[in-house]
Design a protein around this motif. Sequence first.
Motif, PDB file in Angstrom:
ATOM      1  N   TRP A 191       4.455  -7.868  -1.267  1.00 16.44           N
ATOM      2  CA  TRP A 191       3.204  -7.664  -2.006  1.00 16.44           C
ATOM      3  C   TRP A 191       2.226  -7.002  -1.041  1.00 16.44           C
ATOM      4  O   TRP A 191       1.911  -7.551   0.011  1.00 16.44           O
ATOM      5  N   ASN A 192       1.749  -5.805  -1.403  1.00 10.70           N
ATOM      6  CA  ASN A 192       0.827  -5.038  -0.559  1.00 10.70           C
ATOM      7  C   ASN A 192      -0.537  -4.935  -1.216  1.00 10.70           C
ATOM      8  O   ASN A 192      -0.628  -4.717  -2.423  1.00 10.70           O
ATOM      9  N   LEU A 193      -1.574  -5.062  -0.404  1.00 12.74           N
ATOM     10  CA  LEU A 193      -2.942  -4.797  -0.848  1.00 12.74           C
ATOM     11  C   LEU A 193      -3.451  -3.597  -0.066  1.00 12.74           C
ATOM     12  O   LEU A 193      -3.489  -3.642   1.174  1.00 12.74           O
ATOM     13  N   ASP A 194      -3.799  -2.540  -0.755  1.00 17.06           N
ATOM     14  CA  ASP A 194      -4.267  -1.312  -0.122  1.00 17.06           C
ATOM     15  C   ASP A 194      -3.349  -0.885   1.018  1.00 17.06           C
ATOM     16  O   ASP A 194      -3.793  -0.493   2.097  1.00 17.06           O
TER      17      ASP A 194
ATOM     18  N   ARG B 201       2.263 -10.777   1.448  1.00 17.77           N
ATOM     19  CA  ARG B 201       3.298 -11.771   1.153  1.00 17.77           C
ATOM     20  C   ARG B 201       4.648 -11.064   1.103  1.00 17.77           C
ATOM     21  O   ARG B 201       4.738  -9.927   0.655  1.00 17.77           O
ATOM     22  N   THR B 202       5.683 -11.768   1.516  1.00 14.87           N
ATOM     23  CA  THR B 202       7.021 -11.198   1.452  1.00 14.87           C
ATOM     24  C   THR B 202       8.070 -12.296   1.383  1.00 14.87           C
ATOM     25  O   THR B 202       7.864 -13.390   1.908  1.00 14.87           O
ATOM     26  N   VAL B 203       9.158 -11.997   0.689  1.00 14.93           N
ATOM     27  CA  VAL B 203      10.318 -12.881   0.641  1.00 14.93           C
ATOM     28  C   VAL B 203      11.542 -11.997   0.807  1.00 14.93           C
ATOM     29  O   VAL B 203      11.670 -10.960   0.154  1.00 14.93           O
ATOM     30  N   THR B 204      12.444 -12.433   1.708  1.00 12.52           N
ATOM     31  CA  THR B 204      13.666 -11.690   2.000  1.00 12.52           C
ATOM     32  C   THR B 204      14.838 -12.646   1.939  1.00 12.52           C
ATOM     33  O   THR B 204      14.709 -13.817   2.287  1.00 12.52           O
TER      34      THR B 204
ATOM     35  N   LEU C 101       3.883  -3.679  -5.328  1.00 11.28           N
ATOM     36  CA  LEU C 101       5.062  -4.432  -4.907  1.00 11.28           C
ATOM     37  C   LEU C 101       6.068  -3.424  -4.383  1.00 11.28           C
ATOM     38  O   LEU C 101       6.278  -2.377  -4.994  1.00 11.28           O
ATOM     39  N   THR C 102       6.689  -3.744  -3.249  1.00  8.45           N
ATOM     40  CA  THR C 102       7.759  -2.919  -2.708  1.00  8.45           C
ATOM     41  C   THR C 102       9.043  -3.721  -2.804  1.00  8.45           C
ATOM     42  O   THR C 102       9.149  -4.805  -2.228  1.00  8.45           O
TER      43      THR C 102
ATOM     44  N   LEU D 145       6.033  -0.193  -6.643  1.00 10.10           N
ATOM     45  CA  LEU D 145       5.486  -0.412  -7.977  1.00 10.10           C
ATOM     46  C   LEU D 145       3.978  -0.649  -7.887  1.00 10.10           C
ATOM     47  O   LEU D 145       3.538  -1.741  -7.517  1.00 10.10           O
ATOM     48  N   PRO D 146       3.161   0.341  -8.217  1.00 10.10           N
ATOM     49  CA  PRO D 146       1.709   0.121  -8.233  1.00 10.10           C
ATOM     50  C   PRO D 146       1.315  -0.621  -9.518  1.00 10.10           C
ATOM     51  O   PRO D 146       1.217  -0.032 -10.578  1.00 10.10           O
ATOM     52  N   LEU D 147       1.119  -1.921  -9.402  1.00  5.64           N
ATOM     53  CA  LEU D 147       0.853  -2.739 -10.591  1.00  5.64           C
ATOM     54  C   LEU D 147      -0.630  -3.037 -10.796  1.00  5.64           C
ATOM     55  O   LEU D 147      -1.004  -3.595 -11.822  1.00  5.64           O
ATOM     56  N   PHE D 148      -1.460  -2.701  -9.813  1.00  5.25           N
ATOM     57  CA  PHE D 148      -2.904  -2.915  -9.975  1.00  5.25           C
ATOM     58  C   PHE D 148      -3.631  -1.786  -9.270  1.00  5.25           C
ATOM     59  O   PHE D 148      -3.342  -1.472  -8.121  1.00  5.25           O
TER      60      PHE D 148
END
Length: 194
Positions: free
Chosen positions: A92-95, A100-103, A139-140, A153-156
């Motif tokens: 999860w990316n902001l700007d 946050r990340t899960v692998t 989201l990547t 995925l640019p969701l916002f």
Amino acid sequence: MTLFTIFMSIAILFFIVVLVIKLNEKRYAVQKSEAVERFITYKNIHVTNLFSGAHFDIIHDEEQEMIWYTVFQRKKLQYKELPYHTIYQIVWNLDGTPIRTVTRNTPSKEALLTKENNIAGKTELKEVNAQYRVKEATLTITLDETTTQTIELPLFSSALPKSFDEVEQSDIAIWYNLFVSIIQKEETNNASSR
């Protein structure tokens, strides 16, 4: 009087240009929606969740354990199948900065083929509070394939910055949690099959 006529002509011209642009946007949205509906019917997708963005759609089919990523370009719908077992990491990316990340806990197929025994590298995460201002959240998704592939995925997106609290209430949180649950489910399935 001629000055008034010139200004009115310019105003009418601008109005017509804006009207044409808006009508084209609406026509594109209708064509995209119709193409996605035909695709869902053709592929017999049982829609659990659906995100319809300006340029792409994400369709979740829990019954077939599949995520469908579709893009409508040049009047054609292009798609990518994302079976649950191919989803390796979600960020999860902001700007542009990961928060946050899960692998998965296992090495990727690419790492196994290149004989690298490392699990996906550590991602430096930024700490944010509820008041943090955000213009774009994405989201990547990293797919577990022989050659690593990512989907952004640019969701916002917002012209004016919004608080992180508002962003957390948007679609991005729903989809992030969905991808996290998929990764965790695959981890559980892999652990029980060993």
